[in-house]
Design a protein around this motif. Structure first.
Motif, mmCIF file in Angstrom:
data_model
loop_
_atom_site.group_PDB
_atom_site.id
_atom_site.type_symbol
_atom_site.label_atom_id
_atom_site.label_comp_id
_atom_site.label_asym_id
_atom_site.label_seq_id
_atom_site.Cartn_x
_atom_site.Cartn_y
_atom_site.Cartn_z
ATOM 1 N N MET A 33 -7.435 -1.004 -15.077
ATOM 2 C CA MET A 33 -7.254 -1.766 -16.289
ATOM 3 C C MET A 33 -6.973 -0.806 -17.439
ATOM 4 O O MET A 33 -7.699 0.132 -17.668
ATOM 5 N N LYS A 34 -5.921 -1.077 -18.152
ATOM 6 C CA LYS A 34 -5.534 -0.255 -19.284
ATOM 7 C C LYS A 34 -6.045 -0.911 -20.564
ATOM 8 O O LYS A 34 -5.789 -2.083 -20.825
ATOM 9 N N VAL A 35 -6.791 -0.180 -21.370
ATOM 10 C CA VAL A 35 -7.335 -0.722 -22.609
ATOM 11 C C VAL A 35 -6.289 -0.573 -23.712
ATOM 12 O O VAL A 35 -5.754 0.502 -23.938
ATOM 13 N N LEU A 36 -6.009 -1.678 -24.381
ATOM 14 C CA LEU A 36 -5.033 -1.677 -25.462
ATOM 15 C C LEU A 36 -5.672 -1.317 -26.792
ATOM 16 O O LEU A 36 -6.793 -1.717 -27.072
ATOM 17 N N ASP A 37 -4.921 -0.598 -27.604
ATOM 18 C CA ASP A 37 -5.344 -0.419 -28.988
ATOM 19 C C ASP A 37 -4.378 -1.224 -29.863
ATOM 20 O O ASP A 37 -3.385 -1.770 -29.389
ATOM 21 N N THR A 38 -4.681 -1.292 -31.134
ATOM 22 C CA THR A 38 -3.907 -2.127 -32.063
ATOM 23 C C THR A 38 -2.436 -1.740 -32.096
ATOM 24 O O THR A 38 -1.556 -2.594 -32.012
ATOM 25 N N LYS A 39 -2.150 -0.465 -32.219
ATOM 26 C CA LYS A 39 -0.752 -0.003 -32.325
ATOM 27 C C LYS A 39 0.045 -0.345 -31.064
ATOM 28 O O LYS A 39 1.190 -0.779 -31.138
ATOM 29 N N LYS A 40 -0.563 -0.131 -29.911
ATOM 30 C CA LYS A 40 0.098 -0.447 -28.641
ATOM 31 C C LYS A 40 0.377 -1.947 -28.546
ATOM 32 O O LYS A 40 1.454 -2.369 -28.130
ATOM 33 N N TYR A 41 -0.610 -2.755 -28.926
ATOM 34 C CA TYR A 41 -0.438 -4.207 -28.898
ATOM 35 C C TYR A 41 0.712 -4.632 -29.810
ATOM 36 O O TYR A 41 1.598 -5.393 -29.399
ATOM 37 N N MET A 42 0.715 -4.130 -31.031
ATOM 38 C CA MET A 42 1.759 -4.487 -31.983
ATOM 39 C C MET A 42 3.141 -4.076 -31.457
ATOM 40 O O MET A 42 4.098 -4.853 -31.543
ATOM 41 N N TYR A 43 3.216 -2.882 -30.915
ATOM 42 C CA TYR A 43 4.487 -2.391 -30.383
ATOM 43 C C TYR A 43 4.984 -3.297 -29.255
ATOM 44 O O TYR A 43 6.154 -3.688 -29.221
ATOM 45 N N GLU A 44 4.089 -3.656 -28.332
ATOM 46 C CA GLU A 44 4.491 -4.487 -27.190
ATOM 47 C C GLU A 44 4.916 -5.885 -27.629
ATOM 48 O O GLU A 44 5.901 -6.419 -27.122
ATOM 49 N N ILE A 45 4.185 -6.481 -28.568
ATOM 50 C CA ILE A 45 4.561 -7.812 -29.067
ATOM 51 C C ILE A 45 5.934 -7.753 -29.754
ATOM 52 O O ILE A 45 6.791 -8.604 -29.525
ATOM 53 N N GLU A 46 6.155 -6.743 -30.571
ATOM 54 C CA GLU A 46 7.450 -6.599 -31.243
ATOM 55 C C GLU A 46 8.569 -6.370 -30.226
ATOM 56 O O GLU A 46 9.671 -6.916 -30.371
ATOM 57 N N TRP A 47 8.287 -5.569 -29.200
ATOM 58 C CA TRP A 47 9.302 -5.315 -28.184
ATOM 59 C C TRP A 47 9.639 -6.606 -27.438
ATOM 60 O O TRP A 47 10.812 -6.927 -27.235
ATOM 61 N N ILE A 48 8.624 -7.361 -27.053
ATOM 62 C CA ILE A 48 8.845 -8.633 -26.362
ATOM 63 C C ILE A 48 9.646 -9.573 -27.264
ATOM 64 O O ILE A 48 10.599 -10.226 -26.820
ATOM 65 N N SER A 49 9.279 -9.637 -28.535
ATOM 66 C CA SER A 49 9.955 -10.515 -29.482
ATOM 67 C C SER A 49 11.453 -10.216 -29.569
ATOM 68 O O SER A 49 12.272 -11.132 -29.633
ATOM 69 N N LYS A 50 11.800 -8.951 -29.554
ATOM 70 C CA LYS A 50 13.204 -8.556 -29.707
ATOM 71 C C LYS A 50 13.980 -8.497 -28.395
ATOM 72 O O LYS A 50 15.184 -8.723 -28.372
ATOM 73 N N ASN A 51 13.306 -8.169 -27.290
ATOM 74 C CA ASN A 51 14.030 -7.870 -26.053
ATOM 75 C C ASN A 51 13.810 -8.835 -24.898
ATOM 76 O O ASN A 51 14.634 -8.883 -23.987
#
Length: 168
Positions: free
Chosen positions: A1-19
């Motif tokens: 299990m990989k623990v997410l931090d805030t920056k990683k979460y924000m980056y992934e949500i933004e990436w999903i939103s755009k791509n």
């Protein structure tokens, strides 16, 4: 299990939103957030593609409003403690808690608790429909499709604490 931090979460949500702006793209990150909050003593399973069946299972995942996306179990138990309903990122209509309250309530009646998220808005309700917590991590900027304005990062910490309490 990989623990997410805030920056990683924000980056992934933004990436999903755009791509890859589809609901199923959020399943992994939502699962990761929940697992990071609740720890290893719990199991999350995806039931989003289940269909009603005549075969008797240990637990019928179908609620009065259909199948949720994910279900949370304490290890060793066969009865779930919470369902998770995931919706598409909310840059288009129909993807907020308010717009999906009836569906989420149906899941809460079946499971005792239901968690709703679209990646930006996280809401937990009990079987009576009481909101146990509601945390908004960000929102889309009007007239700038798929551009997210993030709220204070402390909200992510609040989310993780709130999620860790759903198991108690």
């Amino acid at each position: 299990m990989k623990v997410l931090d805030t920056k990683k979460y924000m980056y992934e949500i933004e990436w999903i939103s755009k791509n890859n702006p589809v609901e199923i793209a959020l399943h992994y990150i939502v699962r990761n957030v929940i697992e990071s909050a609740v720890g290893h003593e719990y199991i999350i399973t995806d039931v989003s593609s289940r269909r009603q069946t005549k075969k008797q299972l240990t637990f019928n995942f179908y609620s009065s409003t259909g199948f949720p996306d994910l279900v949370l179990f304490k290890k060793g138990d066969v009865k779930p403690i919470c369902s998770v309903e995931i919706k598409y990122l909310p840059f288009r209509k129909g993807q907020t808690f308010t717009e999906n309250k009836t569906q989420v309530k149906g899941h809460a009646l079946k499971y005792g608790f239901a968690l709703f998220t679209n990646g930006l808005e996280w809401v937990l309700i009990d079987k009576v429909g009481n909101i146990k917590f509601s945390i908004v991590l960000g929102k889309y900027i009007k007239n700038q499709s798929q551009v997210i304005k993030w709220n204070d990062e402390i909200n992510f910490t609040k989310l993780m604490k709130a999620l860790s309490r759903i198991i108690n």
